[in-house]
Design a protein around this motif. Structure first.
Motif, PDB file in Angstrom:
ATOM      1  N   ARG A  19      -7.499  -1.023  -2.178  1.00 39.10           N
ATOM      2  CA  ARG A  19      -7.251  -2.469  -2.152  1.00 39.10           C
ATOM      3  C   ARG A  19      -8.488  -3.202  -2.644  1.00 39.10           C
ATOM      4  O   ARG A  19      -9.619  -2.815  -2.321  1.00 39.10           O
ATOM      5  CB  ARG A  19      -6.892  -2.835  -0.706  1.00 39.10           C
ATOM      6  CG  ARG A  19      -6.388  -4.224  -0.532  1.00 39.10           C
ATOM      7  CD  ARG A  19      -5.478  -4.375   0.656  1.00 39.10           C
ATOM      8  NE  ARG A  19      -4.092  -4.120   0.302  1.00 39.10           N
ATOM      9  CZ  ARG A  19      -3.351  -4.894  -0.509  1.00 39.10           C
ATOM     10  NH1 ARG A  19      -3.861  -5.975  -1.076  1.00 39.10           N
ATOM     11  NH2 ARG A  19      -2.099  -4.588  -0.766  1.00 39.10           N
ATOM     12  N   LEU A  41       1.055   2.411   7.925  1.00 40.56           N
ATOM     13  CA  LEU A  41       1.050   2.951   6.563  1.00 40.56           C
ATOM     14  C   LEU A  41       1.722   4.319   6.530  1.00 40.56           C
ATOM     15  O   LEU A  41       2.539   4.622   5.652  1.00 40.56           O
ATOM     16  CB  LEU A  41      -0.388   3.035   6.041  1.00 40.56           C
ATOM     17  CG  LEU A  41      -0.580   3.635   4.651  1.00 40.56           C
ATOM     18  CD1 LEU A  41       0.232   2.858   3.614  1.00 40.56           C
ATOM     19  CD2 LEU A  41      -2.051   3.627   4.259  1.00 40.56           C
ATOM     20  N   LEU A  57      -8.466  -0.524   2.381  1.00 44.08           N
ATOM     21  CA  LEU A  57      -7.872   0.797   2.139  1.00 44.08           C
ATOM     22  C   LEU A  57      -8.416   1.423   0.841  1.00 44.08           C
ATOM     23  O   LEU A  57      -8.503   0.745  -0.187  1.00 44.08           O
ATOM     24  CB  LEU A  57      -6.353   0.626   1.991  1.00 44.08           C
ATOM     25  CG  LEU A  57      -5.601   1.852   1.472  1.00 44.08           C
ATOM     26  CD1 LEU A  57      -5.337   2.837   2.600  1.00 44.08           C
ATOM     27  CD2 LEU A  57      -4.306   1.458   0.792  1.00 44.08           C
ATOM     28  N   ASP A 111       0.846  -1.208   0.000  1.00 41.34           N
ATOM     29  CA  ASP A 111       0.000   0.000   0.000  1.00 41.34           C
ATOM     30  C   ASP A 111       0.878   1.254   0.000  1.00 41.34           C
ATOM     31  O   ASP A 111       0.609   2.210  -0.722  1.00 41.34           O
ATOM     32  CB  ASP A 111      -0.905   0.024   1.244  1.00 41.34           C
ATOM     33  CG  ASP A 111      -1.866  -1.169   1.284  1.00 41.34           C
ATOM     34  OD1 ASP A 111      -2.087  -1.775   0.231  1.00 41.34           O
ATOM     35  OD2 ASP A 111      -2.375  -1.474   2.384  1.00 41.34           O
ATOM     36  N   ALA A 149      -4.057  -4.386  -5.126  1.00 39.52           N
ATOM     37  CA  ALA A 149      -4.333  -2.979  -4.818  1.00 39.52           C
ATOM     38  C   ALA A 149      -3.774  -2.134  -5.951  1.00 39.52           C
ATOM     39  O   ALA A 149      -2.840  -2.562  -6.645  1.00 39.52           O
ATOM     40  CB  ALA A 149      -3.685  -2.579  -3.492  1.00 39.52           C
ATOM     41  N   ASN A 207     -10.572   3.920   4.913  1.00 41.61           N
ATOM     42  CA  ASN A 207     -10.665   2.468   4.860  1.00 41.61           C
ATOM     43  C   ASN A 207     -12.130   2.066   4.948  1.00 41.61           C
ATOM     44  O   ASN A 207     -12.837   2.469   5.874  1.00 41.61           O
ATOM     45  CB  ASN A 207      -9.873   1.854   6.022  1.00 41.61           C
ATOM     46  CG  ASN A 207      -9.632   0.383   5.787  1.00 41.61           C
ATOM     47  OD1 ASN A 207     -10.549  -0.353   5.423  1.00 41.61           O
ATOM     48  ND2 ASN A 207      -8.399  -0.050   5.989  1.00 41.61           N
TER      49      ASN A 207
END
Ligand code: HAM
Length: 419
Positions: free
Chosen positions: A278, A230, A259, A136, A296, A163
């Motif tokens: 994602r 992240l 995400l 990510d 993703a 998210n």
């Protein structure tokens, strides 16, 4: 009656193509620097491909028809189902993670408006086979660098991260049925654009009030699992300041699983520059369960990006500079027709060596040839006349001149062109 271009479509005259190439070349070089490999797929796809998980809005925007073989087909509105199909079909042939990108046109029957057309280009970047936060982080960093490469800065654009799982949890806590998640996300997706009364009415069918939503939107980053790791990925790359948590971002496409993110200009004066997230179940859905790979990715469109480059002074000047560097290297002025053969040999040998060179196809006065050189945007004029094999080299920007041999020019044109 004069036949007009269709609404929402663009013509690309040479200057527009030059700008488009600047965008595509920049995208390609940044994607390559992240070790993403380029792929492509067909522009026309079976409509069924989009039935599985693309989302209600997109399904109403398809350029859809029956082909002469009676197949129900449509011009692709997005790349994600296509790339999922490509990966699923030959999954075993590729080492994981699969990092792929493509640059291609897409078609959506939207109302043409600022930032939204019926044909646009996207760069799509996706990673298959890695469900970690590092993947990510790699994608979000790439999305940021793909904008920085146009001279855009932290004060010009940012990433809004969110998210979907958080909203799924929100509904679960309130005992709402899971199968209404997509409908609920649709309301959140339109929160910024719908008038408050409309949002309130939509929420009423869930027995929810707008204040509950507002409170939830204020959730702090520390309370969100997975957000700090992240952010750390981005901090390590010096990109943390480009991102903000924003739970209003849920994305309009059905296949996203966790995400999600969108890129916007800081003033929010334009529609989204890019969007992604994602989608861990799509490969399995597309392959009817035969291949299961986490995935993703994101796409950036050319329309909003072009608008933003033109609106931001330092980005616009970076574009102008870059386009200047792509000017024609030499215009060969034939001052003496008796040397046309020598001039053509010079033109050919420079071209074969990679220089961009033009000359007057028909005999013309020297002054006219210089006008042509200026009009075409050549950097330097090479005058071939009676002094051959000596030539006169004139830099058109500052009108400086020097005499050199044609042989020297051929050997050193790259340095001469750079100066
Ligand atoms: P999307 O948000 O629908 O995502 O589109 C991505 C970007 O394409 C938008 O942010 C916008 O810049 C541009 N775009 C979309 N529609 C139009 C339009 N009608 N006119 C001009 N520009 C437009 C997707 O398409 C996902 N498939 C992205 C993705 C890739 N997700 C995972 N991988």
């Amino acid at each position: 009656m004069e036949i007009q271009r269709l609404p929402g479509f663009r013509d690309f005259y040479p200057e527009d193509c030059a700008f488009r190439n600047y965008i595509f070349d920049t995208w390609r070089s940044v994607a390559n620097s992240f070790a993403f490999q380029e792929y492509d797929g067909p522009i026309l796809e079976p409509t069924d491909l989009y039935r599985k998980k693309s989302g209600e809005e997109l399904k109403t925007q398809l350029f859809r028809f029956n082909d002469l073989g009676g197949r129900d087909v449509c011009l692709r509105p997005e790349m994600t189902p296509t790339v999922a199909r490509l990966v699923a079909a030959r999954e075993r042939d590729f080492k994981k993670p699969i990092k792929w990108f493509s640059i291609s046109p897409f078609f959506r029957f939207e109302k043409p408006q600022k930032g939204r057309l019926r044909e646009h280009y996207q760069i799509n970047c996706d990673i298959f086979g890695d469900n970690s936060v590092a993947a990510d982080g790699e994608l979000i960093s790439l999305a940021i660098e793909l904008h920085r490469a146009f001279g855009l800065r932290e004060e010009d654009f940012f990433v809004r991260l969110s998210n979907r799982d958080l909203w799924a949890g929100f509904l679960r806590e309130r005992n709402e049925p899971e199968d209404r998640l997509s409908e609920f996300l649709g309301i959140i997706d339109k929160l910024e654009r719908d008038p408050e009364e409309v949002t309130k009415a939509k929420l009423a069918s869930f027995g929810l009030g707008i204040s509950e939503i507002r409170d939830f939107l204020r959730t702090s980053p520390e309370q969100i699992p997975g957000f700090e790791p992240l952010l750390r990925e981005l901090r390590w790359r010096g990109l943390e300041r480009f991102v903000e948590l924003d739970l209003t971002i849920v994305r309009g496409l059905d296949y996203y699983t966790g995400l999600v993110f969108e890129l916007f200009d800081r003033k929010k004066a334009n529609r989204s520059l890019a969007g992604g997230g994602r989608y861990d179940d799509l490969v399995s859905a597309i392959s009817d369960g035969s291949v299961d790979l986490p995935a993703a990715g994101f796409a950036i469109g050319d329309v909003v990006l072009t608008n933003l480059i033109n609106e931001v002074d330092h980005s616009r000047s970076a574009a102008t500079e870059a386009l200047k560097r792509r000017r024609l290297n030499f215009f060969v002025v034939i001052a003496d027709e008796g040397h046309r053969v020598d001039a053509l040999q010079l033109v050919s040998s420079l071209r074969r060596d990679g220089a961009s060179v033009d000359f007057a196809l028909q005999a013309a006065k020297v002054g006219r040839q210089f006008q042509q050189a200026e009009a075409i945007g050549a950097s330097q004029a090479v005058v071939v006349g009676q002094e051959w094999p000596e030539i006169r080299l004139k830099t058109l920007a500052d009108r400086t001149e020097r005499i050199l041999s044609s042989e020297y020019l051929c050997k050193n044109w790259k340095d001469i062109a750079k100066a």
